[in-house]
Design a protein around this motif. Sequence first.
Motif, PDB file in Angstrom:
ATOM      1  N   ILE A 189      -8.299 -46.585  18.240  1.00 43.98           N
ATOM      2  CA  ILE A 189      -7.016 -46.281  17.334  1.00 43.98           C
ATOM      3  C   ILE A 189      -7.411 -45.396  16.109  1.00 43.98           C
ATOM      4  O   ILE A 189      -5.741 -45.041  15.282  1.00 43.98           O
ATOM      5  CB  ILE A 189      -6.180 -47.081  17.220  1.00 43.98           C
ATOM      6  N   ASP A 190      -8.453 -44.410  15.371  1.00 42.26           N
ATOM      7  CA  ASP A 190      -8.540 -43.888  14.426  1.00 42.26           C
ATOM      8  C   ASP A 190      -8.674 -42.177  15.535  1.00 42.26           C
ATOM      9  O   ASP A 190      -7.924 -41.641  15.078  1.00 42.26           O
ATOM     10  CB  ASP A 190      -9.585 -44.665  13.753  1.00 42.26           C
ATOM     11  N   SER A 221      -0.925 -46.145  24.901  1.00 42.49           N
ATOM     12  CA  SER A 221      -0.771 -47.082  25.168  1.00 42.49           C
ATOM     13  C   SER A 221      -2.306 -47.837  23.393  1.00 42.49           C
ATOM     14  O   SER A 221      -1.711 -47.960  22.161  1.00 42.49           O
ATOM     15  CB  SER A 221      -1.808 -47.919  25.836  1.00 42.49           C
ATOM     16  N   ASN A 222      -3.118 -46.409  23.309  1.00 37.25           N
ATOM     17  CA  ASN A 222      -3.424 -46.092  21.600  1.00 37.25           C
ATOM     18  C   ASN A 222      -2.717 -45.684  21.024  1.00 37.25           C
ATOM     19  O   ASN A 222      -2.499 -46.209  19.458  1.00 37.25           O
ATOM     20  CB  ASN A 222      -4.429 -45.004  21.706  1.00 37.25           C
ATOM     21  N   PHE A 223      -1.699 -45.128  21.281  1.00 39.20           N
ATOM     22  CA  PHE A 223      -1.103 -44.571  20.292  1.00 39.20           C
ATOM     23  C   PHE A 223       0.180 -45.783  19.581  1.00 39.20           C
ATOM     24  O   PHE A 223       0.523 -45.878  18.181  1.00 39.20           O
ATOM     25  CB  PHE A 223      -0.056 -43.476  20.487  1.00 39.20           C
ATOM     26  N   LYS A 224       0.289 -46.508  20.494  1.00 34.65           N
ATOM     27  CA  LYS A 224       1.384 -47.660  20.514  1.00 34.65           C
ATOM     28  C   LYS A 224       1.109 -48.008  19.903  1.00 34.65           C
ATOM     29  O   LYS A 224       1.372 -49.597  18.922  1.00 34.65           O
ATOM     30  CB  LYS A 224       1.824 -47.758  21.903  1.00 34.65           C
ATOM     31  N   LYS A 225      -0.837 -48.604  19.802  1.00 34.59           N
ATOM     32  CA  LYS A 225      -1.690 -49.317  19.020  1.00 34.59           C
ATOM     33  C   LYS A 225      -1.110 -48.654  17.176  1.00 34.59           C
ATOM     34  O   LYS A 225      -1.411 -49.588  16.747  1.00 34.59           O
ATOM     35  CB  LYS A 225      -2.210 -49.901  19.918  1.00 34.59           C
ATOM     36  N   ARG A 226      -1.420 -47.763  18.142  1.00 31.71           N
ATOM     37  CA  ARG A 226      -1.586 -47.754  15.723  1.00 31.71           C
ATOM     38  C   ARG A 226      -0.322 -47.256  15.001  1.00 31.71           C
ATOM     39  O   ARG A 226      -0.671 -47.850  13.912  1.00 31.71           O
ATOM     40  CB  ARG A 226      -2.343 -46.074  16.449  1.00 31.71           C
ATOM     41  N   LEU A 227       0.911 -47.640  16.033  1.00 35.65           N
ATOM     42  CA  LEU A 227       1.653 -47.626  15.733  1.00 35.65           C
ATOM     43  C   LEU A 227       1.804 -48.977  14.715  1.00 35.65           C
ATOM     44  O   LEU A 227       2.862 -49.438  13.920  1.00 35.65           O
ATOM     45  CB  LEU A 227       3.232 -47.361  15.911  1.00 35.65           C
ATOM     46  N   ILE A 228       1.871 -50.173  15.640  1.00 36.61           N
ATOM     47  CA  ILE A 228       2.015 -50.843  15.869  1.00 36.61           C
ATOM     48  C   ILE A 228       1.090 -51.755  14.016  1.00 36.61           C
ATOM     49  O   ILE A 228       1.398 -52.118  12.967  1.00 36.61           O
ATOM     50  CB  ILE A 228       1.365 -52.663  16.832  1.00 36.61           C
ATOM     51  N   HIS A 229      -0.304 -51.561  14.547  1.00 43.42           N
ATOM     52  CA  HIS A 229      -1.862 -51.035  12.897  1.00 43.42           C
ATOM     53  C   HIS A 229      -1.284 -51.127  12.099  1.00 43.42           C
ATOM     54  O   HIS A 229      -1.042 -51.860  10.744  1.00 43.42           O
ATOM     55  CB  HIS A 229      -2.514 -50.585  13.817  1.00 43.42           C
ATOM     56  N   TRP A 271       1.413 -33.755  11.616  1.00 47.20           N
ATOM     57  CA  TRP A 271       2.000 -34.467  10.830  1.00 47.20           C
ATOM     58  C   TRP A 271       1.073 -35.685  10.477  1.00 47.20           C
ATOM     59  O   TRP A 271       0.186 -35.833  11.118  1.00 47.20           O
ATOM     60  CB  TRP A 271       2.876 -35.490  11.410  1.00 47.20           C
ATOM     61  N   THR A 272       1.335 -36.825   9.135  1.00 44.52           N
ATOM     62  CA  THR A 272       0.443 -38.467   8.969  1.00 44.52           C
ATOM     63  C   THR A 272       1.690 -39.553   9.680  1.00 44.52           C
ATOM     64  O   THR A 272       2.780 -39.217   9.659  1.00 44.52           O
ATOM     65  CB  THR A 272       0.316 -37.487   7.494  1.00 44.52           C
ATOM     66  N   PHE A 273       0.645 -40.170  10.479  1.00 44.22           N
ATOM     67  CA  PHE A 273       1.844 -41.231  10.282  1.00 44.22           C
ATOM     68  C   PHE A 273       2.494 -41.950   9.377  1.00 44.22           C
ATOM     69  O   PHE A 273       3.429 -42.455   9.348  1.00 44.22           O
ATOM     70  CB  PHE A 273       0.487 -42.571  10.378  1.00 44.22           C
ATOM     71  N   ALA A 274       1.784 -42.092   7.789  1.00 38.38           N
ATOM     72  CA  ALA A 274       2.896 -42.065   6.807  1.00 38.38           C
ATOM     73  C   ALA A 274       3.588 -41.213   6.710  1.00 38.38           C
ATOM     74  O   ALA A 274       4.673 -41.864   6.268  1.00 38.38           O
ATOM     75  CB  ALA A 274       1.756 -42.078   5.252  1.00 38.38           C
ATOM     76  N   GLN A 275       4.057 -40.148   7.544  1.00 37.37           N
ATOM     77  CA  GLN A 275       5.227 -40.172   7.657  1.00 37.37           C
ATOM     78  C   GLN A 275       6.226 -39.829   8.623  1.00 37.37           C
ATOM     79  O   GLN A 275       7.485 -40.259   8.772  1.00 37.37           O
ATOM     80  CB  GLN A 275       5.932 -38.178   7.668  1.00 37.37           C
ATOM     81  N   ILE A 276       6.004 -40.816   9.836  1.00 37.55           N
ATOM     82  CA  ILE A 276       6.877 -41.414  10.683  1.00 37.55           C
ATOM     83  C   ILE A 276       7.987 -42.303   9.999  1.00 37.55           C
ATOM     84  O   ILE A 276       7.101 -43.665   9.680  1.00 37.55           O
ATOM     85  CB  ILE A 276       6.190 -41.493  11.945  1.00 37.55           C
ATOM     86  N   ASP A 316      -6.538 -37.941  14.624  1.00 37.32           N
ATOM     87  CA  ASP A 316      -7.606 -37.939  13.742  1.00 37.32           C
ATOM     88  C   ASP A 316      -7.056 -38.766  12.533  1.00 37.32           C
ATOM     89  O   ASP A 316      -7.355 -38.011  11.514  1.00 37.32           O
ATOM     90  CB  ASP A 316      -8.361 -36.583  13.299  1.00 37.32           C
ATOM     91  N   HIS A 317      -7.226 -40.136  12.310  1.00 36.89           N
ATOM     92  CA  HIS A 317      -6.807 -40.959  10.649  1.00 36.89           C
ATOM     93  C   HIS A 317      -5.785 -40.891  10.950  1.00 36.89           C
ATOM     94  O   HIS A 317      -5.101 -41.321  12.459  1.00 36.89           O
ATOM     95  CB  HIS A 317      -8.211 -40.854  10.231  1.00 36.89           C
ATOM     96  N   ASP A 318      -5.445 -40.401   9.566  1.00 37.25           N
ATOM     97  CA  ASP A 318      -4.205 -40.247   9.754  1.00 37.25           C
ATOM     98  C   ASP A 318      -3.605 -39.045  10.039  1.00 37.25           C
ATOM     99  O   ASP A 318      -1.731 -38.848  10.097  1.00 37.25           O
ATOM    100  CB  ASP A 318      -3.733 -40.461   8.358  1.00 37.25           C
ATOM    101  N   ASP A 319      -4.546 -38.351  10.496  1.00 37.47           N
ATOM    102  CA  ASP A 319      -3.046 -36.538  10.728  1.00 37.47           C
ATOM    103  C   ASP A 319      -3.658 -36.970  12.220  1.00 37.47           C
ATOM    104  O   ASP A 319      -3.758 -37.350  13.592  1.00 37.47           O
ATOM    105  CB  ASP A 319      -4.586 -35.265  10.454  1.00 37.47           C
ATOM    106  N   ILE A 320      -2.168 -35.989  13.092  1.00 41.68           N
ATOM    107  CA  ILE A 320      -2.025 -35.897  13.774  1.00 41.68           C
ATOM    108  C   ILE A 320      -1.247 -34.180  14.681  1.00 41.68           C
ATOM    109  O   ILE A 320      -0.529 -33.749  13.417  1.00 41.68           O
ATOM    110  CB  ILE A 320      -0.407 -36.488  14.457  1.00 41.68           C
TER     111      ILE A 320
END
Length: 206
Positions: free
Chosen positions: A33-34, A153-161, A116-121, A100-104
Amino acid sequence: MQTFVESMITITAVSILLRLLSKEKLDKKSSSIDKFSVRGGSFLAGIGIFGAVFFLAMMVLAYFVKETSIAVYIIFGIFVGISLFLLIVTFPGADEIHVDHDDITRQRAWIFKKHWTFAQIDYAKIDHNGMHIYIKGKKRQAFLVDNYYNGYSNFKKRLIHDHIEIRQKIMSPKDLEQEKKKWDKITWIIVIVGVAVCALVYFLSN
């Protein structure tokens, strides 16, 4: 009689394509998920290849039986184009999301990229199309994670994580049945409209 046979062939092929698209796809499994990519895989590619080969074969058959109606070639050509589009979007770089880790990175048509980054979501909203991702401070969605693409499913798991809110309507068995009936109706409407347009163009060209 010939027009009737052509219409039945069109109905059968379009129904198969729509049924395949309405079924739950098999998401390619990956434990990471990274670092992963989200893009169309063999499921969509298979539908695209099937559709393109089938309708091209129908065009060739129409030519050899000396079909003179341009409507037949136009309708089959449209479905060939749709099928090829489904195949092309599975090519690397055509339409995908790289994590790629936090980068989307959202990449389209091989050259257009947004980051974008996950921190921005802010949150994600799930419907029948997939996950609509919203960025903090923005009312419009930033991008869509298609549920027909590998890596969904990977993206969804990453959001949950990352403890990012996922909004999803919980549907009762009755709601699910109504949703199924709705899409069945839409499928038949599309088929009937397609055949009606084919028949109209046929009669206008004769």
